[in-house]
Design an enzyme around this catalytic site. Structure first.
Site, PDB file in Angstrom:
ATOM      1  N   SER A 185      36.772 -22.104   4.094  1.00  0.00           N
ATOM      2  CA  SER A 185      36.089 -20.833   3.873  1.00  0.00           C
ATOM      3  C   SER A 185      34.595 -20.893   4.195  1.00  0.00           C
ATOM      4  O   SER A 185      33.974 -19.872   4.469  1.00  0.00           O
ATOM      5  CB  SER A 185      36.304 -20.351   2.439  1.00  0.00           C
ATOM      6  OG  SER A 185      35.866 -21.330   1.522  1.00  0.00           O
ATOM      7  N   ASP A 426      29.227 -18.316  -8.020  1.00  0.00           N
ATOM      8  CA  ASP A 426      29.665 -19.019  -6.815  1.00  0.00           C
ATOM      9  C   ASP A 426      28.437 -19.678  -6.182  1.00  0.00           C
ATOM     10  O   ASP A 426      27.588 -18.998  -5.599  1.00  0.00           O
ATOM     11  CB  ASP A 426      30.304 -18.007  -5.852  1.00  0.00           C
ATOM     12  CG  ASP A 426      30.729 -18.632  -4.521  1.00  0.00           C
ATOM     13  OD1 ASP A 426      30.370 -19.806  -4.263  1.00  0.00           O
ATOM     14  OD2 ASP A 426      31.412 -17.944  -3.735  1.00  0.00           O
ATOM     15  N   HIS A 429      29.661 -20.890  -1.552  1.00  0.00           N
ATOM     16  CA  HIS A 429      29.570 -20.076  -0.339  1.00  0.00           C
ATOM     17  C   HIS A 429      28.145 -19.559  -0.164  1.00  0.00           C
ATOM     18  O   HIS A 429      27.291 -19.802  -1.007  1.00  0.00           O
ATOM     19  CB  HIS A 429      30.581 -18.920  -0.430  1.00  0.00           C
ATOM     20  CG  HIS A 429      32.002 -19.384  -0.531  1.00  0.00           C
ATOM     21  ND1 HIS A 429      32.679 -19.469  -1.726  1.00  0.00           N
ATOM     22  CD2 HIS A 429      32.850 -19.836   0.405  1.00  0.00           C
ATOM     23  CE1 HIS A 429      33.900 -19.940  -1.519  1.00  0.00           C
ATOM     24  NE2 HIS A 429      34.032 -20.182  -0.223  1.00  0.00           N
TER      25      HIS A 429
END
Ligand SMILES: *[C@@H]1O[C@H](CO)[C@@H](O)[C@H](O)[C@H]1NC(C)=O
Ligand SMILES: *[C@@H]1O[C@H](CO)[C@@H](O)[C@H](O)[C@H]1NC(C)=O
Ligand SMILES: *[C@@H]1O[C@H](CO)[C@@H](O)[C@H](O)[C@H]1NC(C)=O
Ligand SMILES: *[C@@H]1O[C@H](CO)[C@@H](O)[C@H](O)[C@H]1NC(C)=O
Ligand SMILES: *[C@@H]1O[C@H](CO)[C@@H](O)[C@H](O)[C@H]1NC(C)=O
Length: 447
Positions: A185, A426, A429
């Site tokens: 990702s 998060d 990312h």
């Protein structure tokens, strides 16, 4: 580089955060309308072979054994034994010593040695809301991030300038070619960033995107070019190759099988690989293709990555003609899960961080040095066949660049969690526009 020992608690926290954020994602939902088919062909062909009449005498010792069933999300190990130390036999022995292919590298400016400079005149390179390919996982402003400073930083090498981004020029480089990003990702984030950086240079009716399960393709008609993303988080075949549903209890990989993915990426002209965070766990399971009884071997995450890197390196060494194909490898994407890395004695993580780190020697506990050395070693064997996009150090400084709580979360959050934003932030990312745009500028620089 600061030598740091990862305290046990931090490690447990890390594994937990990586699990809950990295694996728990339905990602490209906006453009992914179909459920992936999950390697059905593989099953069918296996069934066919098994149902062949047994009458043919099998006395030819060179006959292949029963072909291995492809790994999928339902794969299980019948039992698990410790790693035996075995390695696949590759045409090219990537474990033997060697340099960068003996090709002396031109003495160039080290673009990785530099600093982030606030520049709100040339950045961001596109606006979040005007990019039709934006992902809800990365659109931080849309999800309420109030400070937009993270969009305005330029990477400035100390002794030279990066080539200035020019999307028309990039399209010209891509004319008649396939550019493919392959990985997890983080790599998908870089691919989306590339789409956003490129899309405004061509009319909307000349571009189209095909949701195609693990392979998604943007086609630019007027340049006869594609910009693609292939989901292959462990590089080799694994039980996590389903692009949507890969939230599994254990990671099983086939360290001697790369064909499932390489058959999809081999037609690309420019390949950009990454792999790292998925290996940041205590152990993964190996299911060798010659093992017929479902017995797996358990191996340390980084050692598992080394086996996968060897399989990948063998593919590069035997299939890449540098005159025809360019291969890039993106190094570890740093995480900012422990605020005490940059502010000793404090608790928390990247939540609420608004500025990059200034200390040029900074190195956090999220970037594993043994992994880096292993990757260095493997890439060295490949010489000039691979260009390294060494994004680790420059991204280490960007504790401000992560989505934290400003993204779509695919599972509902409990009120307890909501009350403590850091608990579900998060810090893996990257928001877009943001840090991955600069990774793509580096790609442009070296292309
Ligand atoms: C064994 O199988 C191979 C390929 O499957 C074939 O070329 C060869 O002739 C066979 N040898 C014998 C002795 O049957
Ligand atoms: C850029 O930042 C400076 C300093 O924060 C500010 O004064 C200026 O208005 C900003 N310019 C733009 C175009 O946002
Ligand atoms: C971008 O590249 C194109 C094609 O190479 C060129 O014509 C154009 O002048 C460049 N734009 C800028 C701002 O440099
Ligand atoms: C488009 O590019 C492909 C290679 O990716 C090439 O085979 C094909 O001939 C090109 N078509 C045109 C119309 O240029
Ligand atoms: C990437 O950069 C780091 C320093 O930040 C260096 O130690 C490492 O060897 C580099 N890796 C590669 C593959 O060039």
């Amino acid at each position: 580089m600061k030598k740091t020992r990862l305290p046990l608690l931090a490690l447990i926290f890390f594994v937990f955060m990586v699990f809950s954020i990295l694996y728990n994602e339905c990602n490209i939902q906006q453009i992914n309308t179909e459920q992936p088919e999950n390697d059905d062909n593989n099953h069918q062909s296996t069934v066919k072979i098994e149902s062949l009449p047994k009458s043919t005498p099998v006395q030819n010792f060179t006959l292949p054994k029963k072909p291995p069933v492809g790994l999928d999300k339902f794969s299980k190990c019948s039992s698990t034994v410790p790693y035996s130390g075995r390695r696949a036999v590759w045409a090219v022995d990537t474990a033997e010593s060697g340099g960068r292919g003996g090709v002396p590298r031109r003495e160039e400016c080290d673009v990785y040695s530099g600093k982030w400079v606030f520049d709100n005149t040339s950045y961001p390179l596109y606006s979040e809301s005007s990019c039709p390919y934006m992902s809800d996982q990365l659109a931080c402003h849309k999800h309420g991030r109030p400070d937009l400073g993270y969009q305005f930083w330029r990477w400035q090498p100390h002794n030279c300038n990066l080539k200035r981004w020019n999307s028309t020029e990039m399209w010209e480089k891509l004319r008649g070619k396939r550019l493919m990003f392959v990985g997890d990702s983080l790599n998908r984030g870089q691919w989306i960033s590339m789409l956003c950086m490129l899309q405004s240079a061509i009319p909307a009716d000349k571009q189209s995107i095909t949701p195609n399960a693990e392979l998604t393709i943007l086609t630019a008609e007027n340049y006869n070019a594609t910009v693609e993303f292939l989901w292959a988080p462990l590089l080799v075949e694994s039980n996590s190759d389903d692009v949507v549903d890969h939230r599994l209890d254990e990671r099983i990989l086939r360290p001697d099988a790369i064909r499932r993915h390489s058959s999809q990426w081999e037609h690309a002209d420019i390949l950009v690989f990454n792999s790292y965070l998925w290996w940041r766990q205590d152990s993964v399971k190996l299911s060798w293709s010659t093992e017929e009884n479902g017995v797996c071997e358990e191996i340390d995450g980084m050692k598992g990555m080394e086996l996968a890197m060897e399989a990948w390196a063998d593919w590069v060494a035997t299939h890449v003609d540098s005159q025809k194909k360019r291969v890039f490898f993106v190094t570890m994407s740093p995480t900012h899960l422990a605020k005490e890395d940059w502010e000793p004695g404090s608790e928390g993580n990247c939540y609420n961080e608004k500025l990059p780190i200034k200390d040029e020697k900074y190195w956090g506990t999220g970037s594993d040095l043994p992994t880096m050395r292993m990757v260095d070693k493997v890439l060295n064997q490949l010489g000039s066949k691979v260009t390294v996009l060494n994004i680790t150090q420059l991204s280490e400084y960007r504790k401000d660049g992560h989505p934290t709580i400003y993204r779509k979360f695919w599972e509902p959050l409990s009120t307890e969690k909501m009350a403590d934003p850091a608990s579900y932030s998060d810090c893996l990312h990257w928001c877009l526009p943001g840090v991955p745009d600069v990774w793509n500028e580096l790609l442009f620089h070296f292309l």
